[in-house]
Structures are given as structure tokens and as C-alpha cells.
Scaffold this motif. Structure first.
Motif: not given
Ligand code: CLF
Ligand code: SF4
Length: 501
Positions: A487-492
Motif C-alpha cells: 500500500l505504500m508504493e511510491k507514486a510513479p
């Protein structure tokens, strides 16, 4: 406070902090000599960690002021250390001393007595120093603290040192007289009222001189600055650099409070205060390697209790007069109580250290993650121990793969106060949700179904699974779980999103 996921204080990695059992603001201060750590470890303003465990009180013995700030109306309280509000009960030094002994006997967490208004304590030096003199004699276990605008400070440094006052706050809003002229319409100096730039220049010179004299004597000086958008917000980073170079221990950038009903110049003119986000950006920019205070509650000049709570009503003059206090006995009980607090702090630190070591394992996931703000409901003690509906404020922490750090607090209306006010609960909840803007999770000991649903709908994930756990360990655990769940993936970045032509 900043803790790494291996349990080390980020600001002090070079100091050889061990991988576990290390945490809290005291670690942030671990590069300091032991005698200084000793001075701040139970001061709720000078140590962020201490404010979870210890309380302060103010006595309003200082009615007069020798300057005018555009954000102040002394019909209320001193806005540099006091939230404008109801008029304080003005006390004589004798009454103040009685009140301090009564509070210290009944609130054993109370470690610090501050004089902060409602005017300027050093413009009322006889009343201020008489209070300190009596307390040194009658309550030697209480730290003494004072806050001043600094105008007469250089002349009073010797007297402050004679009273062993080693925590002094100076409110410094500028070091440029042109900026000062927009904040201070006049000062009263050498029996004359001096207006505008000229008055501001004298004030600034006195503040800087007082700061240098105090730090030269080893006094711990905290600098308070009121952030006034469009007036000194661009200037405060420079203020921070200068006061730090002169040895200030801590910088506390506080938001302007200006409401028309307070009758202040700024309030009436519609000068706005900063948003939460603006304040955080400025505090971060000022930080560098300087200690920043982010847990200030802009207390009233007669505040009593833990930061963020006010138990003044329990200690009105009338009530204090009827209390019989055996202070030597109270002092013994306080010492036992403080020993228990310290044992608890040590245990929490060990727990937190272990949690952080365990959490470092999420690094193996090698994911590009983004930081996250979480709101926490606590009634003190450094643990998550408050029902969502009982919170009058939330502490805000930022979690990332490298640390968990305290950002500030957000005051809210009580959601659940029972009785008649429950009819208003829906709008209250909406206001709370607005106040928690930017937070994506809220940690509390319990929460009802209705607020749960609405928070979730607003994108704030409620979490009641970490009741009674140390705050930072819980925040780190929730963050780790969110990382593991992807849930904490960096926004591209924009580059990544661009479609090749
Ligand atoms: Fe009082 Fe100020 Fe001493 Fe603290 S308050 S005189 S240093 S004992 Fe603390 Fe209150 Fe903020 Fe002041 S939270 S307003 S910084
Ligand atoms: Fe008010 Fe304090 Fe400013 Fe004096 S120094 S005018 S009391 S805010």
C-alpha cells in the motif's frame, strides 16, 4: 524525535548508539553532555519524549508588558506563550507559591514551574523573582523556567543565574527591524514609547545580546518564533540560523493565532495564521541540525497539567486556600512517582528498540515507498491509550522506511461527549476529518462503528489494534504492515508516466 528502523536516533548515528534500547527525544539529545541531558530529560517542553510523561504549570504573576505585539491583547493572555482565551486569575507571589505547592502535591508528574505572562515576566521582575526565590526554598525539586520578549533581558541575566534558572525562552520573531516594524508597533524603552522600525531595532538588539549572555553562562535558551504568513515566514529560516549560531538550544516555530474576537491588531485586520502544511514545511526548513520543538501547545499563562490539558479549574485560589499540603511528604511521593515513570520509559524504549529492529526486515522487500502521516490518540504515557471519541487532540507522526518522526499535534472538538452534544456528532466528525487532513491512518485504543466508517470513506484508515503499545513502535508496525501489503508504493514519477513518442 527521529528513530531509524534499526532503533537508532538518526541525528546521532555517529554517537555510537546501540541497535536496540535506543529511542526517544533523549536520544536526539544524546550528543549532549550528561549534565545537560539531565536538565532536560524531564522538562516537557525541552524534550519531546518527556512531554508524554511530565507536566508543567504556569503562574500568572506578571501583568505588565513593555512592548506591544500585533498578535497580543492582554485582556486575554500573552500570545507568545499563551493561547488567547479567558483572562487569567492574576496572583501575588505568595498566592502563586501556594498554588505551586498544591499542584505539585496533587499532580506528581509536574516537574516545571514556568512564568510566562500574562505580560512579560521580566517587565514584572520583582514579582517574578520573588516567586522564584520562595520556590527555590520551599520546593527545591521543581525546575524553574521563564519566558520573555527579551527587551530587558541583558540587565537581568545575572539575577536569572542567581536564581539558578537554566531554562529561558526568548520570543524572537525577527532579526530585521523592517520585519519587526510590521510586528511591533511600539516598545517602552528608557521611559519613552519608541515606535516602528526604531523600536524594533532596539528590541532585536536586546534579544540577541540577552541570548549571547545566557548561552555564555550555560543557560539553555529556547527561542520561540510566531510564524506570521506574509510578514516573517520567509525570514524565520534566517532567524533559526542566527540563533543557532549563538547557541540557542531549541527553536520553536509556532503558528500565529489571530481571531477578530480576540481584539488583536492582526485578528481585526484579518491576518491569517499558517496552515498545518505551511508550518511543517517551515519547521523542516529551519531544522537542519538544530533541535526543533514541534510539540508546543501555546499554553495559557496559567496553564496546569500535561501539555495539551488544562487542569487550572482544580486549583483556583479558593480551592488552593482550603488545601492542607505537607510538602516534604509530597516531595517523597513525587520522587517515587518519578522513579516509576523513568522505569516505564526505559521499558518502553527497550520495547520500541526491539520493534524497530524487527521492522528493519521489511527493507528486504526493497520497495520504493513513500512516507505516510498517521494520527495518534493518546492521553499520555507515550502509549496509544485513548478512545477515538475521547480525543481532544491527535499527535501526528510521519512514518517512512528510514524513520518515525513526530510532526505536531492537531486540536479537535470532542467527538463523543455524551448527552446533548451527541446531536452534533456528525458535524463534529466532519470537522475532525477535515482537521486530520493529510493523515492516512488514525491509531487509537478503540473506535466506534460510525466514525470508523466515515474515516475510512475519507481515506483515513482507523486502527485499534495497538492499544497500550508505545506510540512509535505502533506507528512503525502499522507502516511496515502497509508496506508488506503493497500500500505504500511510491507514486510513479512524471518521467515514468510519459509515453514515448
Ligand atoms: Fe512554560 Fe514555556 Fe517554560 Fe514550557 S511552556 S515557560 S518552556 S514551562 Fe512549552 Fe507551553 Fe509551548 Fe511554552 S508548550 S507555550 S513552549
Ligand atoms: Fe503580549 Fe507577550 Fe507581546 Fe507583551 S510580549 S505584547 S505580553 S505577546
Amino acid at each position: 524525535m527521529a528513530l531509524t528502523l534499526t532503533g537508532q536516533a538518526t541525528v546521532d548515528e555517529a554517537a555510537g548508539c546501540s541497535a536496540s534500547g535506543c529511542g526517544g527525544s533523549s536520544d536526539q539529545l544524546s550528543h549532549l553532555p550528561a549534565h545537560i541531558r539531565e536538565k532536560v530529560h524531564n522538562h516537557p517542553c525541552y524534550s519531546e519524549e518527556a512531554h508524554h510523561h511530565y507536566a508543567r504549570m504556569h503562574v500568572a504573576v506578571a501583568p505588565a508588558c513593555n512592548i506591544q505585539c500585533h498578535y497580543c491583547n492582554r485582556k486575554y493572555d500573552c500570545a507568545n506563550e499563551s493561547r488567547p482565551g479567558v483572562v487569567s486569575e492574576l496572583l501575588t507571589p505568595d498566592q502563586a507559591v501556594k498554588k505551586v505547592l498544591a499542584v505539585a502535591a496533587n499532580i506528581p508528574q509536574m516537574t516545571v514551574l514556568g512564568i510566562a505572562g500574562p505580560g512579560d515576566p521580566l517587565a514584572n521582575s520583582e514579582r517574578t523573582f520573588e516567586t522564584f526565590r520562595q520556590l527555590t526554598e520551599k520546593a527545591p525539586d521543581i525546575k524553574l523556567c521563564v519566558s520573555t520578549n527579551g527587551l530587558t533581558l541583558p540587565d537581568q541575566v545575572e539575577e536569572l543565574c542567581r536564581h539558578n534558572i537554566d531554562h529561558v525562552t526568548i520570543t524572537i520573531n525577527c532579526i530585521d527591524p523592517d520585519v519587526g516594524a510590521k510586528i511591533y508597533p511600539w516598545i517602552f524603552w528608557e521611559n519613552r514609547r519608541i515606535k516602528g522600525r526604531k523600536g524594533a531595532a532596539i528590541l532585536i538588539e536586546q534579544q540577541q545580546k540577552g541570548l549571547e549572555m545566557l548561552t555564555a553562562r550555560g543557560v539553555l535558551v529556547k527561542v520561540n518564533s510566531v510564524m506570521i504568513p506574509g510578514v516573517n515566514d520567509d525570514h524565520l529560516e534566517e532567524v533559526s540560523r542566527v540563533v543557532k549560531a549563538k547557541g540557542a538550544f531549541l527553536h520553536n516555530v509556532m503558528p500565529l493565532i489571530a481571531e477578530a474576537e480576540h481584539g488583536t491588531f492582526y485578528g481585526v485586520m484579518g491576518q491569517r495564521g499558517p496552515t498545518h502544511a505551511e508550518l511543517q514545511v517551515l519547521q523542516d526548513n529551519c531544522a537542519g541540525d538544530m533541535n526543533m520543538m514541534r510539540h508546543c501547545r501555546q499554553c495559557r499563562a496559567d496553564a496546569v497539567g500535561m501539555l495539551g490539558e488544562d487542569r487550572g479549574d482544580e486549583f483556583t485560589l479558593e480551592k488552593v486556600e482550603s488545601m492542607l499540603i505537607d510538602y516534604p511528604e509530597a516531595m517523597r511521593k513525587r520522587a517515587d512517582y518519578h522513579a516509576a515513570i523513568e522505569a516505564n520509559r526505559a521499558a518502553q524504549k527497550a520495547d520500541t528498540g526491539e520493534s524497530f529492529v524487527a521492522l528493519s526486515s521489511i527493507k528486504r522487500l526493497k520497495r520504493e515507498t513513500r512516507p505516510l502521516l498517521m494520527a495518534v490518540a493518546t492521553s499520555g504515557g507515550g502509549v496509544i491509550n485513548q478512545h477515538f471519541g475521547h480525543a481532544r487532540e491527535f499527535l501526528v507522526y510521519e512514518a517512512s522506511m528510514t524513520d518515525v518522526r513526530f510532526i505536531g499535534h492537531r486540536k479537535v472538538d470532542l467527538y463523543c461527549s455524551g448527552g446533548d452534544s451527541c446531536g452534533d456528532a456528525e458535524t463534529t466528525l466532519e470537522r475532525i476529518i477535515r482537521t486530520l487532513d493529510g493523515c492516512e491512518a488514525v491509531l487509537c485504543s478503540r473506535i466506534g462503528f460510525e466514525p470508523w466508517e466515515q474515516l475510512e470513506a475519507a481515506g483515513i484508515q482507523p486502527n485499534g489494534e495497538h492499544a497500550m503499545e508505545p506510540i512509535e513502535a505502533a506507528v512503525a508496525a502499522v507502516y511496515a504492515e502497509m508496506v508488506e501489503n503493497g500500500l505504500m508504493e511510491k507514486a510513479p514519477s512524471c518521467d515514468q508516466l510519459q509515453v514515448p513518442a
